[in-house]
Motif scaffolding. Structure first.
Motif: not given
Length: 203
Positions: A18-23, A119-139
Motif C-alpha cells: 500500500k505504501r513504500g519508499a526507495i532508499f 543543469a542536465v546533459a543527455p546520457g548522464t548516469s549515476t551508480r548507486l545502491a538501491l533498496l526498494v521498501f514496500s509496506y503493507d499498512t494492514t498487516t
C-alpha cells in the motif's frame, strides 16, 4: 536440481504494498545490522537516504530481458546442447519530488545558472545502491528488494499530465560482491527481503 523442498502455505507472507519508499546509498553499500530502522518516514539510515515521494499511480516496476534458452543439434542427435542468454534486470520508478537534490540524482545533474536550478546533459548516469521498501499498512509487514550495484539513468524528462509532476528513472542492476554468493560460487545481483528481514535487530 533442488535437493530439498520446504515450501508450505504461509498466509502471513502475503504483502499488499500500500505504501513504500526507495532508499539510495553509495554503490555496494551494505544493509545495516538493525533492519528495523527502515520505516516509511525515516530520512536516513546511514548511509542510506530516502529518495522521498514517488508516484502512487506508477509504482516501481521490475523487468527482465534476455534469459532465453536455445538448443543446438548435431547431425547425429537433436538438442545435444542447451545454452541460456545473459539476463539483465532493471527497475523503473517515478519520483514526484521536484527538489534540487532529487533531480540531480535522477538526471546526473549539477548546479545551474540560478539558485536551485539543475543543469542536465543527455546520457548522464549515476551508480548507486538501491533498496526498494514496500509496506503493507494492514498487516504492518514490509518487503524489500536490495540492489547493491545499479546504474541509474533518467527515463524521459518530466510528465506533467498527472496529479503531480513525475520524473522517471531507470536502474540497471549489476552483479555485486555485496550479495552473498551461492554455495557453488555463483555471484548474485540482488536480494529479496521478506518481512522477517526487517525484524532483524543485530548489534
Amino acid at each position: 536440481m533442488v535437493d530439498t523442498i520446504t515450501t508450505k502455505v504461509n498466509s502471513d507472507a502475503l504483502v499488499s504494498p500500500k505504501r513504500g519508499a526507495i532508499f539510495v546509498a553509495p554503490v555496494d553499500s551494505k544493509l545495516p545490522a538493525d533492519m528495523t530502522k527502515f520505516t516509511l518516514g525515516v530520512d536516513t539510515v546511514d548511509p542510506w537516504h530516502n529518495l522521498g515521494h514517488t508516484s502512487a499511480d506508477n509504482l516501481p516496476t521490475f523487468e527482465t530481458s534476455g534469459g532465453d534458452t536455445s538448443s543446438t543439434s548435431t547431425w547425429l542427435q537433436a538438442n545435444v546442447r542447451t545454452s541460456t542468454e545473459d539476463v539483465t534486470y532493471t527497475m523503473s520508478a517515478k519520483s514526484v519530488q521536484a527538489d534540487s537534490a532529487t533531480l540531480k540524482l535522477i538526471f546526473g545533474g549539477w548546479d545551474g545558472s540560478v539558485t536551485g536550478a539543475v543543469a542536465v546533459a543527455p546520457g548522464t548516469s549515476t551508480r548507486l545502491a538501491l533498496l526498494v521498501f514496500s509496506y503493507d499498512t494492514t498487516t504492518n509487514e514490509a518487503f524489500g528488494v536490495y540492489v547493491p550495484r545499479a546504474t541509474v539513468t533518467a527515463d524521459g524528462i518530466v510528465d506533467l499530465s498527472g496529479d503531480f509532476a513525475e520524473f522517471g528513472m531507470k536502474a540497471t542492476f549489476e552483479a555485486s560482491p555485496s550479495v552473498k554468493p551461492k554455495s557453488d560460487g555463483t555471484q548474485g545481483t540482488f536480494e529479496f527481503l521478506p518481512a522477517e528481514s526487517f525484524k532483524v535487530t543485530g548489534a
